[in-house]
Enzyme design. Sequence first.
Site, PDB file in Angstrom:
ATOM      1  N   LYS A  11       6.276   5.387  -2.009  1.00 12.90           N
ATOM      2  CA  LYS A  11       7.078   4.483  -2.850  1.00 12.90           C
ATOM      3  C   LYS A  11       7.777   5.263  -3.981  1.00 12.90           C
ATOM      4  O   LYS A  11       7.446   6.436  -4.239  1.00 12.90           O
ATOM      5  CB  LYS A  11       6.172   3.388  -3.404  1.00 12.90           C
ATOM      6  CG  LYS A  11       5.556   2.498  -2.302  1.00 12.90           C
ATOM      7  CD  LYS A  11       4.787   1.333  -2.925  1.00 12.90           C
ATOM      8  CE  LYS A  11       4.195   0.436  -1.844  1.00 12.90           C
ATOM      9  NZ  LYS A  11       3.583  -0.787  -2.442  1.00 12.90           N
ATOM     10  N   TYR A  51      10.384  -6.959   2.335  1.00 10.77           N
ATOM     11  CA  TYR A  51       9.237  -7.676   1.767  1.00 10.77           C
ATOM     12  C   TYR A  51       9.401  -9.192   1.829  1.00 10.77           C
ATOM     13  O   TYR A  51       8.734  -9.916   1.090  1.00 10.77           O
ATOM     14  CB  TYR A  51       8.991  -7.223   0.328  1.00 10.77           C
ATOM     15  CG  TYR A  51       8.296  -5.866   0.242  1.00 10.77           C
ATOM     16  CD1 TYR A  51       6.946  -5.731   0.584  1.00 10.77           C
ATOM     17  CD2 TYR A  51       8.970  -4.731  -0.172  1.00 10.77           C
ATOM     18  CE1 TYR A  51       6.299  -4.510   0.509  1.00 10.77           C
ATOM     19  CE2 TYR A  51       8.332  -3.497  -0.254  1.00 10.77           C
ATOM     20  CZ  TYR A  51       6.990  -3.397   0.090  1.00 10.77           C
ATOM     21  OH  TYR A  51       6.345  -2.180   0.017  1.00 10.77           O
ATOM     22  N   PHE A  59       5.130 -11.964  -7.786  1.00  7.52           N
ATOM     23  CA  PHE A  59       5.553 -10.593  -8.076  1.00  7.52           C
ATOM     24  C   PHE A  59       6.730 -10.147  -7.221  1.00  7.52           C
ATOM     25  O   PHE A  59       7.166  -8.986  -7.299  1.00  7.52           O
ATOM     26  CB  PHE A  59       4.377  -9.625  -7.892  1.00  7.52           C
ATOM     27  CG  PHE A  59       3.740  -9.664  -6.522  1.00  7.52           C
ATOM     28  CD1 PHE A  59       4.283  -8.968  -5.456  1.00  7.52           C
ATOM     29  CD2 PHE A  59       2.589 -10.399  -6.306  1.00  7.52           C
ATOM     30  CE1 PHE A  59       3.702  -9.000  -4.202  1.00  7.52           C
ATOM     31  CE2 PHE A  59       1.992 -10.446  -5.041  1.00  7.52           C
ATOM     32  CZ  PHE A  59       2.558  -9.738  -3.988  1.00  7.52           C
ATOM     33  N   ARG A  87      -4.934   2.199   6.580  1.00  6.47           N
ATOM     34  CA  ARG A  87      -5.309   1.321   5.452  1.00  6.47           C
ATOM     35  C   ARG A  87      -6.547   1.889   4.745  1.00  6.47           C
ATOM     36  O   ARG A  87      -6.653   1.823   3.520  1.00  6.47           O
ATOM     37  CB  ARG A  87      -5.579  -0.116   5.932  1.00  6.47           C
ATOM     38  CG  ARG A  87      -4.377  -0.864   6.500  1.00  6.47           C
ATOM     39  CD  ARG A  87      -3.290  -1.189   5.494  1.00  6.47           C
ATOM     40  NE  ARG A  87      -3.744  -1.911   4.339  1.00  6.47           N
ATOM     41  CZ  ARG A  87      -2.928  -2.624   3.541  1.00  6.47           C
ATOM     42  NH1 ARG A  87      -1.616  -2.715   3.813  1.00  6.47           N
ATOM     43  NH2 ARG A  87      -3.381  -3.231   2.485  1.00  6.47           N
ATOM     44  N   ARG A 104      -4.239   5.916  -2.917  1.00 10.15           N
ATOM     45  CA  ARG A 104      -3.921   5.141  -4.129  1.00 10.15           C
ATOM     46  C   ARG A 104      -4.839   5.539  -5.282  1.00 10.15           C
ATOM     47  O   ARG A 104      -4.418   5.551  -6.441  1.00 10.15           O
ATOM     48  CB  ARG A 104      -3.984   3.646  -3.813  1.00 10.15           C
ATOM     49  CG  ARG A 104      -2.735   3.179  -3.040  1.00 10.15           C
ATOM     50  CD  ARG A 104      -2.891   1.818  -2.447  1.00 10.15           C
ATOM     51  NE  ARG A 104      -1.611   1.267  -1.969  1.00 10.15           N
ATOM     52  CZ  ARG A 104      -1.513   0.180  -1.220  1.00 10.15           C
ATOM     53  NH1 ARG A 104      -2.596  -0.493  -0.861  1.00 10.15           N
ATOM     54  NH2 ARG A 104      -0.334  -0.251  -0.830  1.00 10.15           N
ATOM     55  N   ASN A 114       1.999   1.473  -6.620  1.00 11.78           N
ATOM     56  CA  ASN A 114       0.774   2.002  -6.001  1.00 11.78           C
ATOM     57  C   ASN A 114       1.028   3.066  -4.942  1.00 11.78           C
ATOM     58  O   ASN A 114       0.228   3.248  -4.027  1.00 11.78           O
ATOM     59  CB  ASN A 114      -0.094   0.855  -5.475  1.00 11.78           C
ATOM     60  CG  ASN A 114       0.636  -0.016  -4.468  1.00 11.78           C
ATOM     61  OD1 ASN A 114       1.759   0.287  -4.083  1.00 11.78           O
ATOM     62  ND2 ASN A 114      -0.016  -1.083  -4.038  1.00 11.78           N
ATOM     63  N   HIS A 117       2.841   2.667   0.892  1.00  9.74           N
ATOM     64  CA  HIS A 117       2.782   1.460   1.714  1.00  9.74           C
ATOM     65  C   HIS A 117       2.119   1.792   3.042  1.00  9.74           C
ATOM     66  O   HIS A 117       2.305   2.881   3.578  1.00  9.74           O
ATOM     67  CB  HIS A 117       4.199   0.936   1.999  1.00  9.74           C
ATOM     68  CG  HIS A 117       4.241  -0.130   3.059  1.00  9.74           C
ATOM     69  ND1 HIS A 117       3.998  -1.460   2.780  1.00  9.74           N
ATOM     70  CD2 HIS A 117       4.458  -0.059   4.400  1.00  9.74           C
ATOM     71  CE1 HIS A 117       4.076  -2.158   3.912  1.00  9.74           C
ATOM     72  NE2 HIS A 117       4.357  -1.337   4.909  1.00  9.74           N
ATOM     73  N   GLU A 128       8.299  -2.979  11.042  1.00  8.57           N
ATOM     74  CA  GLU A 128       8.670  -2.114   9.917  1.00  8.57           C
ATOM     75  C   GLU A 128       9.254  -0.784  10.409  1.00  8.57           C
ATOM     76  O   GLU A 128      10.189  -0.247   9.800  1.00  8.57           O
ATOM     77  CB  GLU A 128       7.446  -1.893   9.024  1.00  8.57           C
ATOM     78  CG  GLU A 128       7.026  -3.184   8.314  1.00  8.57           C
ATOM     79  CD  GLU A 128       5.694  -3.077   7.598  1.00  8.57           C
ATOM     80  OE1 GLU A 128       5.284  -4.088   6.985  1.00  8.57           O
ATOM     81  OE2 GLU A 128       5.043  -2.011   7.646  1.00  8.57           O
TER      82      GLU A 128
END
Length: 139
Positions: A11, A51, A59, A87, A104, A114, A117, A128
């Site tokens: 990110k 998103y 948010f 993950r 993270r 964070n 992704h 994606e």
Amino acid sequence: MRTNRTFTMIKPDGVANNYIGAILNDITAAGFKIIAMKYTQLSPSLAGKFYAIHAERPFYNDLVSFMSSGPIVAAILEKDNAVADFRTLIGATDPAKADAGTLRNKYAASMSENAVHGSDSNANAEIESAFYFTAFEQF
Ligand code: IDP
Ligand code: MG
């Protein structure tokens, strides 16, 4: 449904903090093979589309604004059980709750910024991946 691929982004905060190399090193050291990669920047419109699933969340506007605020690295990763294993590697959404050694935990500062992704399902990994890469850009 393919189970050995996931999609990731480093990110804007991870890029701005100069963590591209460290994050990619951790990803490949964990056994993921990079089969597509792109250094690019999302427009607000494209970030909103990426998103869209979060459009009703409080948010959402901040997320779209943040994700289009600077360049990102997008990549497709290959490994057995890729979605779940990635993950685990990135850790909890909130870096304060992310296990020691996770991406993270190591590279992120806040819940909104964070660093990384990771797709949350095989179906979303395909969606994606196709958002960024044509079939000819996947090796
Ligand atoms: P994930 O990235 O761990 O899958 P999601 O719930 O899918 O988490 O949320 C997508 C992204 O939206 C998060 O990575 C984070 O950047 C942002 N986000 C999620 N929850 C919050 C929040 O409560 N406040 C601010 N940003 C959030
Ligand atoms: Mg998610």
